[in-house]
Design a protein around this motif. Sequence first.
Motif, mmCIF file in Angstrom:
data_model
loop_
_atom_site.group_PDB
_atom_site.id
_atom_site.type_symbol
_atom_site.label_atom_id
_atom_site.label_comp_id
_atom_site.label_asym_id
_atom_site.label_seq_id
_atom_site.Cartn_x
_atom_site.Cartn_y
_atom_site.Cartn_z
ATOM 1 N N LYS A 48 52.871 49.103 43.888
ATOM 2 C CA LYS A 48 53.536 48.416 42.782
ATOM 3 C C LYS A 48 54.371 47.311 43.396
ATOM 4 C CE LYS A 48 57.058 49.080 39.170
ATOM 5 N NZ LYS A 48 57.970 50.073 38.526
ATOM 6 N N LEU A 49 54.169 46.088 42.919
ATOM 7 C CA LEU A 49 54.930 44.945 43.416
ATOM 8 C C LEU A 49 55.660 44.322 42.242
ATOM 9 C CD1 LEU A 49 53.982 42.385 46.087
ATOM 10 C CD2 LEU A 49 54.909 41.573 43.925
ATOM 11 N N LYS A 50 56.981 44.329 42.304
ATOM 12 C CA LYS A 50 57.801 43.741 41.243
ATOM 13 C C LYS A 50 58.408 42.458 41.763
ATOM 14 C CE LYS A 50 61.443 44.856 37.904
ATOM 15 N NZ LYS A 50 60.591 44.448 36.783
ATOM 16 N N ASP A 51 58.065 41.370 41.111
ATOM 17 C CA ASP A 51 58.514 40.039 41.521
ATOM 18 C C ASP A 51 59.636 39.597 40.588
ATOM 19 O OD1 ASP A 51 57.035 37.335 43.032
ATOM 20 O OD2 ASP A 51 58.568 37.035 41.509
ATOM 21 N N SER A 52 60.749 39.134 41.169
ATOM 22 C CA SER A 52 61.903 38.733 40.360
ATOM 23 C C SER A 52 61.775 37.322 39.809
ATOM 24 C CB SER A 52 63.189 38.829 41.187
ATOM 25 O OG SER A 52 63.155 37.915 42.261
ATOM 26 N N SER A 62 53.040 43.918 39.345
ATOM 27 C CA SER A 62 51.631 44.131 39.654
ATOM 28 C C SER A 62 51.404 45.574 40.098
ATOM 29 C CB SER A 62 51.173 43.185 40.770
ATOM 30 O OG SER A 62 51.358 41.845 40.401
ATOM 31 N N TYR A 63 50.313 46.147 39.598
ATOM 32 C CA TYR A 63 49.879 47.484 40.020
ATOM 33 C C TYR A 63 48.517 47.309 40.684
ATOM 34 C CZ TYR A 63 53.511 48.891 36.729
ATOM 35 O OH TYR A 63 54.700 49.042 36.067
ATOM 36 N N ILE A 64 48.413 47.747 41.924
ATOM 37 C CA ILE A 64 47.196 47.482 42.696
ATOM 38 C C ILE A 64 46.662 48.760 43.321
ATOM 39 C CG2 ILE A 64 46.127 46.043 44.479
ATOM 40 C CD1 ILE A 64 49.559 45.058 43.716
ATOM 41 N N HIS A 65 45.358 48.963 43.177
ATOM 42 C CA HIS A 65 44.636 50.019 43.897
ATOM 43 C C HIS A 65 43.553 49.322 44.693
ATOM 44 C CE1 HIS A 65 41.466 53.440 43.712
ATOM 45 N NE2 HIS A 65 42.177 53.518 44.818
ATOM 46 N N GLY A 66 43.506 49.587 45.986
ATOM 47 C CA GLY A 66 42.521 48.908 46.816
ATOM 48 C C GLY A 66 42.096 49.741 47.997
ATOM 49 N N GLY A 67 41.097 49.248 48.708
ATOM 50 C CA GLY A 67 40.612 49.960 49.886
ATOM 51 C C GLY A 67 39.837 49.050 50.816
ATOM 52 N N PHE A 68 39.767 49.454 52.089
ATOM 53 C CA PHE A 68 39.091 48.689 53.128
ATOM 54 C C PHE A 68 38.227 49.620 53.975
ATOM 55 C CE2 PHE A 68 42.835 46.357 52.035
ATOM 56 C CZ PHE A 68 42.536 45.018 52.202
ATOM 57 N N TYR A 69 37.057 49.113 54.370
ATOM 58 C CA TYR A 69 36.207 49.813 55.344
ATOM 59 C C TYR A 69 35.730 48.739 56.309
ATOM 60 C CZ TYR A 69 33.276 53.782 56.762
ATOM 61 O OH TYR A 69 32.721 54.833 57.450
ATOM 62 N N TYR A 70 36.429 48.621 57.427
ATOM 63 C CA TYR A 70 36.271 47.440 58.270
ATOM 64 C C TYR A 70 34.910 47.326 58.934
ATOM 65 C CZ TYR A 70 41.146 46.379 57.422
ATOM 66 O OH TYR A 70 42.326 46.050 56.804
ATOM 67 N N SER A 71 34.324 48.425 59.427
ATOM 68 C CA SER A 71 33.030 48.315 60.097
ATOM 69 C C SER A 71 31.925 47.914 59.125
ATOM 70 C CB SER A 71 32.666 49.638 60.793
ATOM 71 O OG SER A 71 32.512 50.681 59.846
ATOM 72 N N ILE A 233 63.609 30.132 45.661
ATOM 73 C CA ILE A 233 63.896 31.456 46.210
ATOM 74 C C ILE A 233 63.328 32.506 45.267
ATOM 75 C CG2 ILE A 233 65.690 33.084 46.921
ATOM 76 C CD1 ILE A 233 67.497 30.712 47.495
ATOM 77 N N ARG A 234 62.527 33.403 45.810
ATOM 78 C CA ARG A 234 61.943 34.478 45.017
ATOM 79 C C ARG A 234 62.160 35.803 45.736
ATOM 80 N NH1 ARG A 234 56.041 33.239 42.976
ATOM 81 N NH2 ARG A 234 56.740 34.706 41.384
ATOM 82 N N GLY A 235 62.405 36.828 44.975
ATOM 83 C CA GLY A 235 62.565 38.158 45.555
ATOM 84 C C GLY A 235 61.502 39.098 45.030
ATOM 85 N N TYR A 236 61.150 40.100 45.817
ATOM 86 C CA TYR A 236 60.209 41.102 45.330
ATOM 87 C C TYR A 236 60.454 42.438 46.028
ATOM 88 C CZ TYR A 236 57.490 39.772 49.505
ATOM 89 O OH TYR A 236 57.102 39.487 50.787
ATOM 90 N N ASN A 237 60.039 43.500 45.333
ATOM 91 C CA ASN A 237 60.110 44.856 45.861
ATOM 92 C C ASN A 237 58.714 45.459 45.825
ATOM 93 O OD1 ASN A 237 63.104 45.376 46.239
ATOM 94 N ND2 ASN A 237 63.069 44.737 44.098
ATOM 95 N N LEU A 238 58.314 46.024 46.935
ATOM 96 C CA LEU A 238 56.983 46.610 47.073
ATOM 97 C C LEU A 238 57.111 48.086 47.409
ATOM 98 C CD1 LEU A 238 53.829 46.310 47.454
ATOM 99 C CD2 LEU A 238 54.344 45.843 49.872
#
Length: 258
Positions: A48-52, A62-71, A233-238
């Motif tokens: 969850k990323l909250k941008d001020s 923003s609510y994000i679900h993600g994934g990585f498989y590098y090979s 200037i912008r602030g955010y909390n992740l």
Amino acid sequence: MKKKLAVLMLVSVLGLVIALGCVTNKSPTKEDVIRAIGDVEKYEFQSKLKDSGSEMIRNFTSYIHGGFYYSREEAYWEIEIHEGKTVRYINETILGNLLYYSYALKAGDRVVEDSQLTETIQEYFDSIKESTNITSPEELKWMILKGSDPMKNPLYFIKRLLENGNITKIEKTGEKYLLEFIFEIQEKHRTFSDELHLTTKGSGKLLIENNLPIEAKISAIRIAQTNENHLTIRGYNLTVSFSYEYKRPEWVRRAIER
């Protein structure tokens, strides 16, 4: 003689056990965590990323679900961006040289925009190469996969913060460690005829297991200034949680088969 030898062997075994215990239970260092992140083969995250916001941009969450498989050179993102009474829904995936993107804008109960796009990395590179310092499709692909965007790749974002930060506190909590740190990153970008100076600074807390973050909380501000002294200037909390596994969503499979 046999009794003395047995005692010596017992002492040696105990000493080895104690030594191994000291190695496995030692507090993780900044370098340990950075190295472990660089060795990750696959992971998924929920964040969850909250941008001020700023004087020009309204607050959003923003609510994000993600994934990585590098090979496999594979990643996906499921993003919801809430801003006022509107919600943006974005699905993205990269699989080797293929990109897929879908977008929907919902206002109230009504979908007012809806689109999707499938293209190759080469096509995407051709569309942006005049406005970026990226020099090849291959570089673009790995920037997408291993860039340090807080929304798109929070694990590598944390890696970059640690590389530009200092640990302020480490404490053991059960079988895990709570690590606190501060950071500051200075960047300079050329934008057409102007130069943009970016400063990102703040603090973070990481819950560490086996030298890898399983939970994180980051508070930061970003200061952007041009040569003309225009200041933003912008602030955010992740907040983010990690699991070191990967399961391809069904919609990614359907996007690939289009």
